[in-house]
Each structure stands twice: as C-alpha cells, then as structure tokens.
Design a protein around this motif. Structure first.
Motif, PDB file in Angstrom:
ATOM      1  N   GLU A 327       0.821  -1.202   0.000  1.00  0.00           N
ATOM      2  CA  GLU A 327       0.000   0.000   0.000  1.00  0.00           C
ATOM      3  C   GLU A 327       0.861   1.260   0.000  1.00  0.00           C
ATOM      4  O   GLU A 327       0.536   2.256  -0.649  1.00  0.00           O
ATOM      5  CB  GLU A 327      -0.946   0.011   1.204  1.00  0.00           C
ATOM      6  CG  GLU A 327      -2.075  -1.007   1.129  1.00  0.00           C
ATOM      7  CD  GLU A 327      -1.681  -2.380   1.643  1.00  0.00           C
ATOM      8  OE1 GLU A 327      -2.555  -3.263   1.740  1.00  0.00           O
ATOM      9  OE2 GLU A 327      -0.475  -2.589   1.957  1.00  0.00           O
ATOM     10  N   ALA A 328       1.973   1.227   0.756  1.00  0.00           N
ATOM     11  CA  ALA A 328       2.888   2.370   0.754  1.00  0.00           C
ATOM     12  C   ALA A 328       3.474   2.576  -0.637  1.00  0.00           C
ATOM     13  O   ALA A 328       3.603   3.713  -1.115  1.00  0.00           O
ATOM     14  CB  ALA A 328       3.998   2.149   1.773  1.00  0.00           C
ATOM     15  N   PHE A 329       3.828   1.494  -1.297  1.00  0.00           N
ATOM     16  CA  PHE A 329       4.344   1.581  -2.659  1.00  0.00           C
ATOM     17  C   PHE A 329       3.272   2.124  -3.594  1.00  0.00           C
ATOM     18  O   PHE A 329       3.538   2.988  -4.452  1.00  0.00           O
ATOM     19  CB  PHE A 329       4.794   0.196  -3.132  1.00  0.00           C
ATOM     20  CG  PHE A 329       5.996   0.215  -4.024  1.00  0.00           C
ATOM     21  CD1 PHE A 329       5.940   0.768  -5.290  1.00  0.00           C
ATOM     22  CD2 PHE A 329       7.201  -0.342  -3.607  1.00  0.00           C
ATOM     23  CE1 PHE A 329       7.045   0.770  -6.121  1.00  0.00           C
ATOM     24  CE2 PHE A 329       8.317  -0.330  -4.424  1.00  0.00           C
ATOM     25  CZ  PHE A 329       8.249   0.221  -5.682  1.00  0.00           C
ATOM     26  N   ALA A 330       2.044   1.643  -3.422  1.00  0.00           N
ATOM     27  CA  ALA A 330       0.941   2.103  -4.261  1.00  0.00           C
ATOM     28  C   ALA A 330       0.674   3.587  -4.065  1.00  0.00           C
ATOM     29  O   ALA A 330       0.206   4.271  -4.991  1.00  0.00           O
ATOM     30  CB  ALA A 330      -0.318   1.302  -3.947  1.00  0.00           C
ATOM     31  N   GLN A 331       0.945   4.102  -2.853  1.00  0.00           N
ATOM     32  CA  GLN A 331       0.725   5.524  -2.612  1.00  0.00           C
ATOM     33  C   GLN A 331       1.583   6.383  -3.521  1.00  0.00           C
ATOM     34  O   GLN A 331       1.157   7.443  -3.989  1.00  0.00           O
ATOM     35  CB  GLN A 331       1.019   5.858  -1.147  1.00  0.00           C
ATOM     36  CG  GLN A 331       0.639   7.271  -0.762  1.00  0.00           C
ATOM     37  CD  GLN A 331      -0.842   7.540  -0.969  1.00  0.00           C
ATOM     38  OE1 GLN A 331      -1.687   6.684  -0.674  1.00  0.00           O
ATOM     39  NE2 GLN A 331      -1.167   8.707  -1.497  1.00  0.00           N
ATOM     40  N   LEU A 332       2.791   5.926  -3.799  1.00  0.00           N
ATOM     41  CA  LEU A 332       3.656   6.671  -4.709  1.00  0.00           C
ATOM     42  C   LEU A 332       3.067   6.690  -6.115  1.00  0.00           C
ATOM     43  O   LEU A 332       3.117   7.713  -6.809  1.00  0.00           O
ATOM     44  CB  LEU A 332       5.057   6.069  -4.729  1.00  0.00           C
ATOM     45  CG  LEU A 332       5.756   5.932  -3.373  1.00  0.00           C
ATOM     46  CD1 LEU A 332       7.193   5.447  -3.572  1.00  0.00           C
ATOM     47  CD2 LEU A 332       5.737   7.232  -2.588  1.00  0.00           C
ATOM     48  N   TYR A 333       2.503   5.568  -6.533  1.00  0.00           N
ATOM     49  CA  TYR A 333       1.853   5.529  -7.848  1.00  0.00           C
ATOM     50  C   TYR A 333       0.596   6.394  -7.864  1.00  0.00           C
ATOM     51  O   TYR A 333       0.304   7.068  -8.864  1.00  0.00           O
ATOM     52  CB  TYR A 333       1.531   4.086  -8.234  1.00  0.00           C
ATOM     53  CG  TYR A 333       2.653   3.409  -8.987  1.00  0.00           C
ATOM     54  CD1 TYR A 333       2.746   3.512 -10.365  1.00  0.00           C
ATOM     55  CD2 TYR A 333       3.638   2.686  -8.324  1.00  0.00           C
ATOM     56  CE1 TYR A 333       3.777   2.912 -11.075  1.00  0.00           C
ATOM     57  CE2 TYR A 333       4.678   2.081  -9.017  1.00  0.00           C
ATOM     58  CZ  TYR A 333       4.737   2.202 -10.399  1.00  0.00           C
ATOM     59  OH  TYR A 333       5.779   1.618 -11.088  1.00  0.00           O
ATOM     60  N   ARG A 334      -0.152   6.395  -6.771  1.00  0.00           N
ATOM     61  CA  ARG A 334      -1.349   7.245  -6.703  1.00  0.00           C
ATOM     62  C   ARG A 334      -0.967   8.715  -6.819  1.00  0.00           C
ATOM     63  O   ARG A 334      -1.583   9.483  -7.580  1.00  0.00           O
ATOM     64  CB  ARG A 334      -2.091   7.004  -5.381  1.00  0.00           C
ATOM     65  CG  ARG A 334      -3.294   7.919  -5.187  1.00  0.00           C
ATOM     66  CD  ARG A 334      -3.770   7.897  -3.737  1.00  0.00           C
ATOM     67  NE  ARG A 334      -4.721   6.825  -3.493  1.00  0.00           N
ATOM     68  CZ  ARG A 334      -5.316   6.638  -2.309  1.00  0.00           C
ATOM     69  NH1 ARG A 334      -5.024   7.421  -1.279  1.00  0.00           N
ATOM     70  NH2 ARG A 334      -6.179   5.658  -2.149  1.00  0.00           N
ATOM     71  N   ASP A 335       0.072   9.123  -6.087  1.00  0.00           N
ATOM     72  CA  ASP A 335       0.503  10.520  -6.141  1.00  0.00           C
ATOM     73  C   ASP A 335       1.106  10.858  -7.498  1.00  0.00           C
ATOM     74  O   ASP A 335       0.908  11.969  -8.014  1.00  0.00           O
ATOM     75  CB  ASP A 335       1.510  10.799  -5.034  1.00  0.00           C
ATOM     76  CG  ASP A 335       0.881  10.794  -3.649  1.00  0.00           C
ATOM     77  OD1 ASP A 335      -0.345  10.995  -3.554  1.00  0.00           O
ATOM     78  OD2 ASP A 335       1.608  10.594  -2.666  1.00  0.00           O
ATOM     79  N   ALA A 336       1.845   9.910  -8.086  1.00  0.00           N
ATOM     80  CA  ALA A 336       2.402  10.142  -9.420  1.00  0.00           C
ATOM     81  C   ALA A 336       1.287  10.333 -10.442  1.00  0.00           C
ATOM     82  O   ALA A 336       1.365  11.220 -11.309  1.00  0.00           O
ATOM     83  CB  ALA A 336       3.304   8.981  -9.829  1.00  0.00           C
ATOM     84  N   ALA A 337       0.243   9.525 -10.345  1.00  0.00           N
ATOM     85  CA  ALA A 337      -0.884   9.649 -11.277  1.00  0.00           C
ATOM     86  C   ALA A 337      -1.532  11.022 -11.160  1.00  0.00           C
ATOM     87  O   ALA A 337      -1.861  11.664 -12.170  1.00  0.00           O
ATOM     88  CB  ALA A 337      -1.901   8.549 -11.014  1.00  0.00           C
ATOM     89  N   ALA A 338      -1.724  11.486  -9.938  1.00  0.00           N
ATOM     90  CA  ALA A 338      -2.336  12.803  -9.730  1.00  0.00           C
ATOM     91  C   ALA A 338      -1.469  13.906 -10.328  1.00  0.00           C
ATOM     92  O   ALA A 338      -1.977  14.848 -10.961  1.00  0.00           O
ATOM     93  CB  ALA A 338      -2.551  13.044  -8.240  1.00  0.00           C
ATOM     94  N   GLN A 339      -0.155  13.784 -10.156  1.00  0.00           N
ATOM     95  CA  GLN A 339       0.738  14.801 -10.704  1.00  0.00           C
ATOM     96  C   GLN A 339       0.812  14.736 -12.224  1.00  0.00           C
ATOM     97  O   GLN A 339       0.872  15.768 -12.906  1.00  0.00           O
ATOM     98  CB  GLN A 339       2.121  14.665 -10.093  1.00  0.00           C
ATOM     99  CG  GLN A 339       2.173  15.049  -8.620  1.00  0.00           C
ATOM    100  CD  GLN A 339       3.564  15.442  -8.166  1.00  0.00           C
ATOM    101  OE1 GLN A 339       4.451  15.693  -8.987  1.00  0.00           O
ATOM    102  NE2 GLN A 339       3.761  15.505  -6.865  1.00  0.00           N
ATOM    103  N   ILE A 340       0.799  13.527 -12.785  1.00  0.00           N
ATOM    104  CA  ILE A 340       0.843  13.383 -14.243  1.00  0.00           C
ATOM    105  C   ILE A 340      -0.410  13.985 -14.873  1.00  0.00           C
ATOM    106  O   ILE A 340      -0.328  14.737 -15.861  1.00  0.00           O
ATOM    107  CB  ILE A 340       0.990  11.901 -14.636  1.00  0.00           C
ATOM    108  CG1 ILE A 340       2.405  11.408 -14.300  1.00  0.00           C
ATOM    109  CG2 ILE A 340       0.686  11.692 -16.120  1.00  0.00           C
ATOM    110  CD1 ILE A 340       2.574   9.903 -14.384  1.00  0.00           C
ATOM    111  N   ARG A 341      -1.570  13.687 -14.309  1.00  0.00           N
ATOM    112  CA  ARG A 341      -2.814  14.233 -14.864  1.00  0.00           C
ATOM    113  C   ARG A 341      -2.813  15.759 -14.785  1.00  0.00           C
ATOM    114  O   ARG A 341      -3.251  16.442 -15.711  1.00  0.00           O
ATOM    115  CB  ARG A 341      -4.012  13.632 -14.137  1.00  0.00           C
ATOM    116  CG  ARG A 341      -4.229  12.149 -14.439  1.00  0.00           C
ATOM    117  CD  ARG A 341      -5.468  11.604 -13.748  1.00  0.00           C
ATOM    118  NE  ARG A 341      -5.723  10.225 -14.154  1.00  0.00           N
ATOM    119  CZ  ARG A 341      -5.756   9.190 -13.323  1.00  0.00           C
ATOM    120  NH1 ARG A 341      -5.550   9.387 -12.020  1.00  0.00           N
ATOM    121  NH2 ARG A 341      -5.985   7.973 -13.769  1.00  0.00           N
TER     122      ARG A 341
END
Length: 386
Positions: A327-341
């Motif tokens: 889940e901690a690893f997924a948080q980085l992907y979640r934040d990356a997705a928000a920044q990419i969009r």
C-alpha cells in the motif's frame, strides 16, 4: 470517468522481485494499466516474461519501446509513463530516452550510479516538463507522513537528534558467488559495481534510511563522517555502512545500514528527538507511531485514527485493518498519477500529492552517497555534502 494512465515497464522480468511489486502497486488504486514492456535485455526472456503476465506489447529493446510509445511514435495509444526497474547502471540512459519521447518517469532507487548523472537527469526532467517520481517506498506510509507533519508543526520542538537504521541479513553469506546456476541473481547484480555502481549496501538500503530521515525531519545533513565496509570475503562492494551526521541547526544524527546483520529481516527504524518530544517509527510495524512528550507518557498513534491530512490521504482501509509495504508503494503511484494528470492538463499538482518523492530527492541521496564514500576513503574524516 477518469481514464487509467497507460504504463510501460523496463526491466522487471521473470524472477525480478521489484518488478512484481511495481506492477501490484501500479494497479492497486486503478490509476494505471500496464500495457507495454521491455522486461529483459534478453529477447527470449522478455517475450516469455510478457507472456507470463499477459502483456500484449512486448519489446526486445527499450530504445525501440521509447520510440514507438512516445509522442512522436507510431501508436495513438502510447504509454503515459514508464516504470524503470532495471539494475542501477541503466537508470540514466533509459530515463533520458523516455523523457526525450515526452513520457513521464517512475524510477527505482538509487536514481543513478553517480551524482553527475543524477544532476543531468534532474535538468532533463525540468526541460522536458515531465513528472519524475522516485520510488522511496517508505515515504508512502500514512504514519511516516503523519510523523513529518508533527515535526513540521513544531510538536517535537527544535530537532536535536536523528537516529535511523536499516538492517537486513540476506547478504550475510556470499550468495552472489558460485556457478551461474547456483548463485542468487538479485545478489549477483546488486554486488557488482559495474551494474550497481560504487555503493552496495549504501546505495541499496542506505539511501532508503537517508531519505526516510530527511523526509520526516525536514532536514538534510551538511556533513558526514562515515565508514563503509565489506564483511563477506570476495565481495566487490560494501555490505555495511555507518555514518555520523551534522545538521545546519546544530542537530546531530547517526545512520547505520547493514545487509549482513544476521537475524534481521527488513528492520528500518527511525527516531527523531526534539526539545519538546520524540517520535519512533518501525517499518516492520508500520501501523504504529510512538510520540513521547518530554517528561510525559508515551502515546501510541495508530493508522486510521490520526487525523492529519497527509496520513488521511495515504490511508485506504478503516482502523484495525493493517496496511503495509504494498500500500505504501501504491501511494507513490497514486501521487504520481495525480501529478501526471495535472501536468498534462497544465495545472499545478494537487496539494495532497506533493509528498511524492522526486528526481531531486534522488539527487540528494546521491550527494549523501558521494560524501559517505569520500569520508570513508579518508578514514572517516568529516566531509560536506556538495
């Protein structure tokens, strides 16, 4: 409905632990869909690895993948971002190629094998106007983010002492040595300076410890006195590091990282002490954070019960339902997705996503590596971080 971002992957083929972790993390919050990959430098292994996970677009070479999937490529459905999970020596060249193609980057750590390479990547990311995320996993834990908020809010007072340690035992024996059939593949490249760079344990887990301490304390040391050491005979790279830290505000710290600590699993621990209180975090118990006021009773804070914005943003399930490494690893992907969009829409990143570790954090880690190696070569003399 928000479109899932299309993700590519370089490296991470069969037998690669971290590739599978990236794939799980990327899809956990439904922000990404893995659609393409160059999963191995060996064409046959790349093909079989892609078939094993049902990946339709498999490339034998990452350069071809960057050309085909980028903005100037032939595909209308090219990838939005690439995950780089190769050995360290390839991070820079792969990242440059995909940034040239207009593709956002999510890269494993350490950023590169040298500070000069890291600084060049940071300049390129700014010029290319792409998001460049670095997967320092442990900054994704809700209670690590809450600890950062506590320090920033002054709950600890002025920080005086920062203690961080990261102990593992998986390299306590020479598992990288022997025949091609008997030696451990992960250990083989992680202990090869041509592939891992000049820092072994220091680059692999020492940078994690360094980043965690800096992330929570809000401070980077200005000088280090350090020793790197190799305990296992025949090993070509360090498997143990210890460093004293000096901070600009007068605080002192210590960092210890070892991959030959027999009996240790993944023992990453952080303690920060200020004039008003101290806090303690243990990665193997990530749903608990201890906060102890000076002269007061220890407070056991639990994930899901703290109310800070940073922890709430990184929390997925109710109190008492453990969240951990994936889940901690997924948080980085979640934040990356928000920044990419946001970047692709020409907008500023959402405030909640701004704790994502970036290329600049990677450069900071490389400054630490360079200073530690220089200090160790000078028999532990103090060296400033350039």
């Amino acid at each position: 409905m928000t479109r899932r971002l299309r993700l590519g992957m370089v490296g991470g083929g069969e037998g690669a632990f971290i590739g599978a972790v990236h794939r799980i993390a990327a899809r956990l919050d439904d922000d990404f869909e893995l659609v393409a990959g160059a999963l191995s430098s060996d064409a046959a292994r790349a093909k079989s690895s892609a078939e094993a996970i049902g990946l339709a677009r498999s490339y034998a070479d990452w350069r071809e993948m960057a050309r085909e999937e980028g903005a100037r490529g032939t595909r209308a459905d090219g990838i939005d971002a690439v995950a780089i999970v190769t050995p360290n020596h390839l991070h820079a060249s792969v990242a440059h190629a995909f940034m040239d193609a207009g593709i956002h980057v999510i890269c494993d750590k350490p950023l590169t094998v040298s500070l000069d390479e890291g600084r060049a990547l940071a300049r390129h990311a700014r010029d290319a106007n792409v998001v460049f995320a670095l997967t320092h996993t442990y900054s994704g834990y809700p209670l690590v983010r809450h600890a950062r908020e506590l320090v920033a809010a002054g709950e600890l007072g002025e920080v005086r002492v920062v203690q961080v340690e990261y102990a593992q035992d998986w390299l306590a024996n020479p598992i990288e040595q022997g025949s091609a059939d008997s030696r451990n593949r992960q250990a083989s490249w992680r202990t090869d300076p041509a592939l891992a760079g000049p820092a072994g344990c220091l680059g692999d887990i020492g940078t994690h410890a360094y980043q965690l301490a800096a992330f929570v304390s809000g401070m980077e040391p200005v000088a280090v006195a350090a020793e790197v050491h190799t305990f296992v005979p025949g090993r070509r790279i360090d498997d143990h590091v210890q460093a004293m830290l000096r901070y600009a505000n007068g605080a002192r710290g210590m960092l210890w990282a070892s991959q030959v600590a027999s009996g240790a699993e993944n023992a990453l621990r952080l303690r920060v002490y200020g004039t008003k209180a101290g806090l303690a975090f243990d990665q193997e118990e990530p749903n608990v954070l201890w906060l102890t006021p000076q002269g007061g009773e220890a407070q056991r804070l639990t994930r899901g019960r703290v109310t800070g914005a940073a922890a709430s943003h990184a929390t997925r399930v109710p109190p008492g339902h453990p969240e951990g490494y994936l889940e901690a690893f997924a948080q980085l992907y979640r934040d990356a997705a928000a920044q990419i969009r946001a970047r692709d829409a020409g907008q500023p990143p959402p405030p909640a996503s701004r704790l994502l570790t970036t290329v600049d954090d990677g450069v900071a880690g490389l400054r630490f590596i360079e200073a530690v190696l220089a200090s160790s070569a000078a028999d532990g003399a103090w060296r400033t971080l350039g």
